[in-house]
Design a protein around this motif. Structure first.
Motif, PDB file in Angstrom:
ATOM      1  N   VAL A  68       0.836  -1.199   0.000  1.00 57.72           N
ATOM      2  CA  VAL A  68       0.000   0.000   0.000  1.00 57.72           C
ATOM      3  C   VAL A  68       0.869   1.246   0.000  1.00 57.72           C
ATOM      4  N   ASP A  69       0.267   2.308  -0.474  1.00 54.39           N
ATOM      5  CA  ASP A  69       0.873   3.633  -0.413  1.00 54.39           C
ATOM      6  C   ASP A  69      -0.227   4.574   0.026  1.00 54.39           C
ATOM      7  N   VAL A  70       0.150   5.741   0.496  1.00 56.58           N
ATOM      8  CA  VAL A  70      -0.852   6.697   0.969  1.00 56.58           C
ATOM      9  C   VAL A  70      -0.632   8.045   0.302  1.00 56.58           C
ATOM     10  N   VAL A  71      -1.738   8.694  -0.042  1.00 50.66           N
ATOM     11  CA  VAL A  71      -1.723  10.047  -0.572  1.00 50.66           C
ATOM     12  C   VAL A  71      -2.513  10.893   0.421  1.00 50.66           C
ATOM     13  N   THR A  72      -1.883  11.895   0.972  1.00 51.24           N
ATOM     14  CA  THR A  72      -2.572  12.797   1.880  1.00 51.24           C
ATOM     15  C   THR A  72      -3.344  13.812   1.065  1.00 51.24           C
ATOM     16  N   LEU A  73      -4.670  13.815   1.241  1.00 56.29           N
ATOM     17  CA  LEU A  73      -5.525  14.752   0.516  1.00 56.29           C
ATOM     18  C   LEU A  73      -5.801  16.000   1.349  1.00 56.29           C
ATOM     19  N   ALA A  74      -5.889  15.842   2.654  1.00 53.14           N
ATOM     20  CA  ALA A  74      -6.120  16.945   3.595  1.00 53.14           C
ATOM     21  C   ALA A  74      -5.621  16.470   4.956  1.00 53.14           C
ATOM     22  N   ASP A  75      -5.552  17.382   5.915  1.00 53.72           N
ATOM     23  CA  ASP A  75      -5.091  16.993   7.251  1.00 53.72           C
ATOM     24  C   ASP A  75      -5.920  15.866   7.837  1.00 53.72           C
ATOM     25  N   ASP A  76      -7.206  15.828   7.490  1.00 54.36           N
ATOM     26  CA  ASP A  76      -8.099  14.817   8.049  1.00 54.36           C
ATOM     27  C   ASP A  76      -8.565  13.794   7.011  1.00 54.36           C
ATOM     28  N   LEU A  77      -7.823  13.671   5.902  1.00 54.68           N
ATOM     29  CA  LEU A  77      -8.226  12.734   4.851  1.00 54.68           C
ATOM     30  C   LEU A  77      -7.016  12.164   4.121  1.00 54.68           C
ATOM     31  N   ASP A  78      -6.824  10.858   4.268  1.00 54.56           N
ATOM     32  CA  ASP A  78      -5.795  10.125   3.539  1.00 54.56           C
ATOM     33  C   ASP A  78      -6.463   9.136   2.593  1.00 54.56           C
ATOM     34  N   MET A  79      -5.813   8.894   1.463  1.00 52.52           N
ATOM     35  CA  MET A  79      -6.296   7.929   0.482  1.00 52.52           C
ATOM     36  C   MET A  79      -5.220   6.852   0.321  1.00 52.52           C
ATOM     37  N   TRP A  80      -5.551   5.635   0.741  1.00 52.74           N
ATOM     38  CA  TRP A  80      -4.642   4.492   0.647  1.00 52.74           C
ATOM     39  C   TRP A  80      -4.926   3.748  -0.645  1.00 52.74           C
ATOM     40  N   LEU A  81      -3.867   3.308  -1.327  1.00 49.59           N
ATOM     41  CA  LEU A  81      -4.035   2.655  -2.614  1.00 49.59           C
ATOM     42  C   LEU A  81      -2.972   1.581  -2.827  1.00 49.59           C
ATOM     43  N   ASP A  82      -3.201   0.785  -3.848  1.00 54.00           N
ATOM     44  CA  ASP A  82      -2.274  -0.263  -4.270  1.00 54.00           C
ATOM     45  C   ASP A  82      -1.035   0.409  -4.856  1.00 54.00           C
ATOM     46  N   ASP A  83       0.113   0.159  -4.256  1.00 59.51           N
ATOM     47  CA  ASP A  83       1.358   0.774  -4.712  1.00 59.51           C
ATOM     48  C   ASP A  83       1.706   0.369  -6.143  1.00 59.51           C
ATOM     49  N   GLU A  84       1.223  -0.783  -6.574  1.00 59.20           N
ATOM     50  CA  GLU A  84       1.482  -1.256  -7.926  1.00 59.20           C
ATOM     51  C   GLU A  84       0.233  -1.171  -8.807  1.00 59.20           C
ATOM     52  N   GLY A  85      -0.786  -0.460  -8.339  1.00 53.95           N
ATOM     53  CA  GLY A  85      -2.073  -0.400  -9.021  1.00 53.95           C
ATOM     54  C   GLY A  85      -2.009   0.145 -10.424  1.00 53.95           C
ATOM     55  N   ILE A  86      -1.127   1.079 -10.668  1.00 54.17           N
ATOM     56  CA  ILE A  86      -1.023   1.678 -12.006  1.00 54.17           C
ATOM     57  C   ILE A  86      -0.689   0.626 -13.060  1.00 54.17           C
ATOM     58  N   TYR A  87      -0.045  -0.465 -12.634  1.00 55.15           N
ATOM     59  CA  TYR A  87       0.370  -1.513 -13.568  1.00 55.15           C
ATOM     60  C   TYR A  87      -0.657  -2.620 -13.719  1.00 55.15           C
ATOM     61  N   ARG A  88      -1.571  -2.762 -12.733  1.00 58.19           N
ATOM     62  CA  ARG A  88      -2.443  -3.926 -12.792  1.00 58.19           C
ATOM     63  C   ARG A  88      -3.892  -3.699 -12.384  1.00 58.19           C
ATOM     64  N   GLN A  89      -4.263  -2.451 -12.118  1.00 57.87           N
ATOM     65  CA  GLN A  89      -5.633  -2.152 -11.705  1.00 57.87           C
ATOM     66  C   GLN A  89      -6.272  -1.172 -12.693  1.00 57.87           C
ATOM     67  N   PRO A  90      -7.584  -1.208 -12.825  1.00 55.57           N
ATOM     68  CA  PRO A  90      -8.248  -0.241 -13.710  1.00 55.57           C
ATOM     69  C   PRO A  90      -8.213   1.163 -13.105  1.00 55.57           C
ATOM     70  N   HIS A  91      -8.351   2.125 -13.967  1.00 54.74           N
ATOM     71  CA  HIS A  91      -8.401   3.535 -13.550  1.00 54.74           C
ATOM     72  C   HIS A  91      -9.627   3.733 -12.663  1.00 54.74           C
ATOM     73  N   ASN A  92      -9.432   4.364 -11.520  1.00 57.94           N
ATOM     74  CA  ASN A  92     -10.534   4.692 -10.620  1.00 57.94           C
ATOM     75  C   ASN A  92     -10.842   6.178 -10.809  1.00 57.94           C
ATOM     76  N   VAL A  93     -11.843   6.466 -11.650  1.00 60.10           N
ATOM     77  CA  VAL A  93     -12.164   7.855 -11.967  1.00 60.10           C
ATOM     78  C   VAL A  93     -12.662   8.607 -10.740  1.00 60.10           C
ATOM     79  N   TYR A  94     -13.294   7.906  -9.819  1.00 58.16           N
ATOM     80  CA  TYR A  94     -13.819   8.540  -8.613  1.00 58.16           C
ATOM     81  C   TYR A  94     -12.678   8.952  -7.684  1.00 58.16           C
ATOM     82  N   ALA A  95     -11.725   8.066  -7.477  1.00 56.49           N
ATOM     83  CA  ALA A  95     -10.568   8.389  -6.635  1.00 56.49           C
ATOM     84  C   ALA A  95      -9.743   9.495  -7.279  1.00 56.49           C
ATOM     85  N   THR A  96      -9.588   9.439  -8.590  1.00 59.44           N
ATOM     86  CA  THR A  96      -8.833  10.475  -9.301  1.00 59.44           C
ATOM     87  C   THR A  96      -9.519  11.829  -9.163  1.00 59.44           C
TER      88      THR A  96
END
Length: 143
Positions: A68-96
């Motif tokens: 997993v990897d984390v992207v901090t969106l705000a002080d009270d909001l983090d988004m955790w994702l598959d660190d290798e997702g760009i290579y093997r997961q579909p685009h998540n338009v909602y998360a983007t």
């Protein structure tokens, strides 16, 4: 949420085959303290046990990945994702779109993501507040 925020998400979604009607929320379990945002726009509850090892296992299980990897969106909001997702997961338009609303415009995000409440002074993951979880549900439902 302001209409401009919803317009921004609508703009991103207009370029995909997945429309806002696909967004739905599965009611949270009483002890759910995070939300998984799937590629089809569904939100499902996630229970993070509170300790670092348990949280890591819960995040990996909810996302469906090994790293997993984390992207901090705000002080009270983090988004955790598959660190290798760009290579093997579909685009998540909602998360983007959610990341873009928080100024993270340099890349698309892939696969299921888990939204948590940021971190404390020790770097430990915090749960989503009920208020923020409600706002996220409203935003993603287009309310």
């Amino acid at each position: 949420m302001s209409r401009t925020v919803l317009d921004q998400i609508d703009t991103v979604l207009a370029d995909t085959s997945v429309g806002p009607d696909a967004v739905r929320y599965v009611p949270a379990a009483p002890d759910a303290n995070a939300l998984a945002l799937h590629c089809d726009g569904t939100l499902t509850p996630v229970v993070l046990p509170g300790d670092a090892t348990g949280n890591l296992h819960a995040l990996r299980a909810a996302i469906g990945c090994d790293f997993v990897d984390v992207v901090t969106l705000a002080d009270d909001l983090d988004m955790w994702l598959d660190d290798e997702g760009i290579y093997r997961q579909p685009h998540n338009v909602y998360a983007t779109a959610l990341a873009q609303l928080h100024g993270r415009t340099w890349q698309p995000y892939h696969g299921t993501v888990v939204l948590t409440g940021g971190c404390d002074e020790n770097g430990d993951t915090l749960p989503l507040s009920e208020e923020l979880a409600t706002r996220l549900r409203e935003l993603l439902d287009g309310s």
